[in-house]
Design a protein around this motif. Structure first.
Motif, mmCIF file in Angstrom:
data_model
loop_
_atom_site.group_PDB
_atom_site.id
_atom_site.type_symbol
_atom_site.label_atom_id
_atom_site.label_comp_id
_atom_site.label_asym_id
_atom_site.label_seq_id
_atom_site.Cartn_x
_atom_site.Cartn_y
_atom_site.Cartn_z
ATOM 1 N N ASN A 23 -0.175 -2.101 11.735
ATOM 2 C CA ASN A 23 1.031 -2.240 10.916
ATOM 3 C C ASN A 23 1.681 -0.907 10.600
ATOM 4 O O ASN A 23 2.853 -0.860 10.234
ATOM 5 C CB ASN A 23 0.650 -2.870 9.559
ATOM 6 C CG ASN A 23 0.167 -4.295 9.699
ATOM 7 O OD1 ASN A 23 0.737 -5.060 10.453
ATOM 8 N ND2 ASN A 23 -0.892 -4.631 8.982
ATOM 9 N N ILE A 24 0.933 0.193 10.702
ATOM 10 C CA ILE A 24 1.364 1.409 10.011
ATOM 11 C C ILE A 24 1.928 2.493 10.928
ATOM 12 O O ILE A 24 2.995 3.025 10.679
ATOM 13 C CB ILE A 24 0.158 2.022 9.235
ATOM 14 C CG1 ILE A 24 -0.673 0.936 8.547
ATOM 15 C CG2 ILE A 24 0.638 3.079 8.267
ATOM 16 C CD1 ILE A 24 -0.270 0.516 7.207
ATOM 17 N N LEU A 27 7.173 2.518 7.866
ATOM 18 C CA LEU A 27 6.066 1.613 8.172
ATOM 19 C C LEU A 27 6.353 0.921 9.502
ATOM 20 O O LEU A 27 7.382 0.272 9.652
ATOM 21 C CB LEU A 27 5.987 0.574 7.050
ATOM 22 C CG LEU A 27 4.805 -0.350 6.950
ATOM 23 C CD1 LEU A 27 3.531 0.424 6.685
ATOM 24 C CD2 LEU A 27 5.042 -1.352 5.817
ATOM 25 N N SER A 32 5.328 -1.753 11.009
ATOM 26 C CA SER A 32 5.551 -3.200 11.039
ATOM 27 C C SER A 32 6.886 -3.601 10.408
ATOM 28 O O SER A 32 7.377 -4.696 10.645
ATOM 29 C CB SER A 32 4.406 -3.929 10.337
ATOM 30 O OG SER A 32 4.297 -3.489 9.013
ATOM 31 N N ILE A 54 0.637 0.190 -1.725
ATOM 32 C CA ILE A 54 0.595 -0.967 -0.800
ATOM 33 C C ILE A 54 -0.609 -1.840 -1.149
ATOM 34 O O ILE A 54 -0.517 -3.060 -1.272
ATOM 35 C CB ILE A 54 0.516 -0.482 0.669
ATOM 36 C CG1 ILE A 54 1.811 0.226 1.073
ATOM 37 C CG2 ILE A 54 0.221 -1.658 1.610
ATOM 38 C CD1 ILE A 54 1.788 0.822 2.487
ATOM 39 N N LEU A 90 -0.550 -5.632 -2.395
ATOM 40 C CA LEU A 90 -0.967 -6.693 -1.462
ATOM 41 C C LEU A 90 -2.325 -7.287 -1.801
ATOM 42 O O LEU A 90 -2.572 -8.461 -1.551
ATOM 43 C CB LEU A 90 -0.972 -6.163 -0.025
ATOM 44 C CG LEU A 90 0.396 -5.853 0.585
ATOM 45 C CD1 LEU A 90 0.264 -5.450 2.048
ATOM 46 C CD2 LEU A 90 1.339 -7.043 0.471
ATOM 47 N N ASP A 110 -9.606 1.273 3.417
ATOM 48 C CA ASP A 110 -9.126 0.149 4.241
ATOM 49 C C ASP A 110 -10.192 -0.193 5.285
ATOM 50 O O ASP A 110 -9.903 -0.370 6.465
ATOM 51 C CB ASP A 110 -7.816 0.545 4.938
ATOM 52 C CG ASP A 110 -7.016 -0.665 5.425
ATOM 53 O OD1 ASP A 110 -7.153 -1.751 4.829
ATOM 54 O OD2 ASP A 110 -6.247 -0.508 6.395
ATOM 55 N N HIS A 135 -11.813 -2.451 6.719
ATOM 56 C CA HIS A 135 -11.992 -3.820 7.228
ATOM 57 C C HIS A 135 -12.449 -3.768 8.682
ATOM 58 O O HIS A 135 -12.498 -2.687 9.289
ATOM 59 C CB HIS A 135 -10.714 -4.641 7.044
ATOM 60 C CG HIS A 135 -9.485 -4.064 7.675
ATOM 61 N ND1 HIS A 135 -9.201 -4.236 8.997
ATOM 62 C CD2 HIS A 135 -8.467 -3.324 7.164
ATOM 63 C CE1 HIS A 135 -8.061 -3.651 9.288
ATOM 64 N NE2 HIS A 135 -7.589 -3.063 8.196
ATOM 65 N N PHE A 193 -5.484 5.190 4.127
ATOM 66 C CA PHE A 193 -5.460 4.669 2.755
ATOM 67 C C PHE A 193 -6.470 5.381 1.842
ATOM 68 O O PHE A 193 -6.663 4.976 0.700
ATOM 69 C CB PHE A 193 -5.751 3.165 2.751
ATOM 70 C CG PHE A 193 -4.607 2.315 3.226
ATOM 71 C CD1 PHE A 193 -3.681 1.788 2.328
ATOM 72 C CD2 PHE A 193 -4.412 2.045 4.571
ATOM 73 C CE1 PHE A 193 -2.615 1.005 2.753
ATOM 74 C CE2 PHE A 193 -3.356 1.272 5.020
ATOM 75 C CZ PHE A 193 -2.445 0.743 4.102
ATOM 76 N N ARG A 253 -6.671 -11.926 -0.229
ATOM 77 C CA ARG A 253 -5.399 -11.285 0.161
ATOM 78 C C ARG A 253 -5.038 -11.516 1.628
ATOM 79 O O ARG A 253 -3.878 -11.378 2.020
ATOM 80 C CB ARG A 253 -5.377 -9.801 -0.181
ATOM 81 C CG ARG A 253 -6.308 -8.848 0.530
ATOM 82 C CD ARG A 253 -5.999 -8.363 1.916
ATOM 83 N NE ARG A 253 -4.669 -7.927 2.218
ATOM 84 C CZ ARG A 253 -4.339 -6.723 2.665
ATOM 85 N NH1 ARG A 253 -5.269 -5.801 2.792
ATOM 86 N NH2 ARG A 253 -3.112 -6.428 2.994
ATOM 87 N N ARG A 254 -6.037 -11.803 2.467
ATOM 88 C CA ARG A 254 -5.758 -11.994 3.895
ATOM 89 C C ARG A 254 -5.374 -13.430 4.223
ATOM 90 O O ARG A 254 -5.094 -13.755 5.374
ATOM 91 C CB ARG A 254 -6.967 -11.581 4.735
ATOM 92 C CG ARG A 254 -7.229 -10.096 4.761
ATOM 93 C CD ARG A 254 -6.102 -9.307 5.398
ATOM 94 N NE ARG A 254 -6.463 -7.902 5.547
ATOM 95 C CZ ARG A 254 -5.626 -6.966 6.003
ATOM 96 N NH1 ARG A 254 -4.387 -7.266 6.322
ATOM 97 N NH2 ARG A 254 -6.012 -5.710 6.119
HETATM 98 C C1 SR1 Z 1 1.886 -3.343 5.299
HETATM 99 S S1 SR1 Z 1 0.347 -2.830 5.744
HETATM 100 C C2 SR1 Z 1 -0.663 -4.241 5.620
HETATM 101 C C3 SR1 Z 1 -2.090 -3.941 5.663
HETATM 102 O O1 SR1 Z 1 -2.482 -3.374 6.891
HETATM 103 C C4 SR1 Z 1 -3.423 -2.346 6.667
HETATM 104 O O2 SR1 Z 1 -4.537 -2.438 7.506
HETATM 105 C C5 SR1 Z 1 -3.805 -2.430 5.220
HETATM 106 O O3 SR1 Z 1 -4.911 -3.272 5.019
HETATM 107 C C6 SR1 Z 1 -2.566 -2.976 4.614
HETATM 108 O O4 SR1 Z 1 -2.771 -3.587 3.370
#
Ligand code: SR1
Ligand code: MG
Length: 402
Positions: free
Chosen positions: A37-38, A62, A64, A171, A175, A228, A230, A248, A344-345
């Protein structure tokens, strides 16, 4: 050589100016490989020598959302510096950095093409037997060694200032802790899980616990956390684990990293509702995921305890029972943050475990299960006491959901 912005067209010429990176007669090829996304990520390789590198570049927006959503390029400084710090503690657990150029908002690192993003592997039921040892060690060392237990107080505060990272934190603050409970994003859920998603907004006991966890994210500066961690930020093979995407990172609560790892294993657990259609195969892989969750915590706790006993610099940390108390709080935080990461996901910013589910009914069932698991992790975090109690509860909730 100077460019206003490096891009696919001029990146080869730029890299040839970096001393020692490629031989003078290199025939460089480039392809954009980023799907995050970044940022923008390129793979560049030399046809002649076979050498390859990865270039990661931050644009002032950003990826995305396009140019309309501006975002500090300082994130690339933070990412490369934190990766280097983590590499000084755990050299085998992050990519090697070859070159940093903050004027161009980029850095060049080791190509890990023989690795796979862990999330993608788990979706395919791949197993990573050494992963708990690797990630537990990574988290124990990076968190312990950047905390007040290792660093002298002024040095630690200087580190906090160096990695303050307000835009990226914002962010996460929105989120992870706010959007699922306060924004009307019902349309982002599957029709079959929209009711459960909407119910988050009136679930006052859950919102109260999430508010406490957000407070910790905003105010607790225990260690330089990845921020971050994950399964999409982990490159893996059966024998190797590499943490990437440190943009992050900031001084925050340790449990946020531990929770990210565990929460994302829980998300995968729920998503196997679809990815493992055969019940016996599903049961088998889910057992593997729960055993992995247990082992991640056990290795982390073992290594963190060892570091504390062998290296603690903080005199007050010798107080009787303090270490046990600290670890118990860290454990509860980890489960709470893990639960927030699960919730959140579902809805906004969904992960591939769920977006790759082709059947909307099964996806909705998996989403409802994930929301229940996330809620339990948040609300019951102080009651679990042991990681085995967490995995037992996951099993219980999954059985009730059948
Ligand atoms: C707008 S960015 C969305 C998510 O992608 C990244 O991996 C982070 O987890 C962020 O919250
Ligand atoms: Mg990322």
């Amino acid at each position: 050589m100077s460019f206003e912005t490096i891009h696919e067209g001029n990146i080869r010429a730029y890299l040839m100016t970096v001393p020692g990176l490629f031989p003078a007669n290199a025939r460089l090829q480039v392809t954009e490989i980023g799907d995050g996304n970044i940022n923008f990520v390129y793979k560049v390789w030399d046809d002649k020598s076979g050498q390859s590198v990865i270039v990661k570049q931050a644009k002032p927006y950003l990826r995305s959302s396009g140019k309309d959503r501006s975002l500090t390029t300082d994130r690339i400084r933070i990412e490369s510096e934190v990766m280097a710090i983590e590499g000084s503690f755990c050299p085998d657990l992050v990519p090697k950095i070859y070159h940093q150029d903050m004027g161009q908002s980029l850095f060049v690192m080791e190509d890990l093409s023989d690795h796979e993003i862990m999330r993608k592997g788990l979706i395919k039921r791949k197993r990573y037997p050494l992963f708990p040892e690797h990630i537990g060690t990574f988290m124990a060392h990076t968190l312990y060694k950047t905390s007040d237990f290792t660093l002298e107080a002024k040095a630690k505060k200087a580190m906090q200032a160096r990695f303050i990272n307000p835009e990226m934190c914002e962010i996460t603050e929105k989120l992870v802790f706010t959007v699922p409970y306060y924004d009307d994003q019902t349309t982002r859920y599957m029709p079959g899980s929209a009711q459960a998603g909407a119910a988050l907004r009136s679930n006052e006991p859950l919102k109260k616990e999430v508010a406490k966890l957000k407070e910790a994210f905003l105010t607790s500066a225990q260690a330089l956390i990845h921020g971050d961690l994950h399964t999409g930020s982990l490159f893996v093979t059966e024998n190797s684990t590499k943490a990437i995407d440190q943009e992050f990172a900031y001084y925050g609560p340790m449990g946020f990293d531990v929770g990210a790892v565990i929460g994302n294993l829980v998300l995968n657990y729920a998503a196997h509702e679809y990815h493992s259609p055969d019940p016996a195969q599903r049961e088998d892989f889910r057992t593997y995921l729960l055993e992995t969750i247990e082992a991640v915590w056990q290795v982390f706790e073992r290594e963190f305890t060892r570091l504390w006993k062998e290296h603690n610099q903080e005199v007050t940390a010798q107080a009787e029972g303090y270490r046990e108390d600290y670890l118990a709080r860290l454990f509860a935080d980890s489960m709470g943050f893990g639960g927030c990461k699960v919730i959140r996901r579902i809805g906004r910013a969904p992960v591939e475990d769920f977006t790759s589910i082709a059947d909307p009914k099964i996806r909705a069932k998996a989403e409802r299960l994930a929301l229940k698991l996330g809620e339990a992790m948040v609300r019951e975090r102080h009651d679990f006491g042991t990681i085995e109690a967490v995995t037992h509860r996951i099993r219980e909730i999954q059985a009730e959901a059948e």
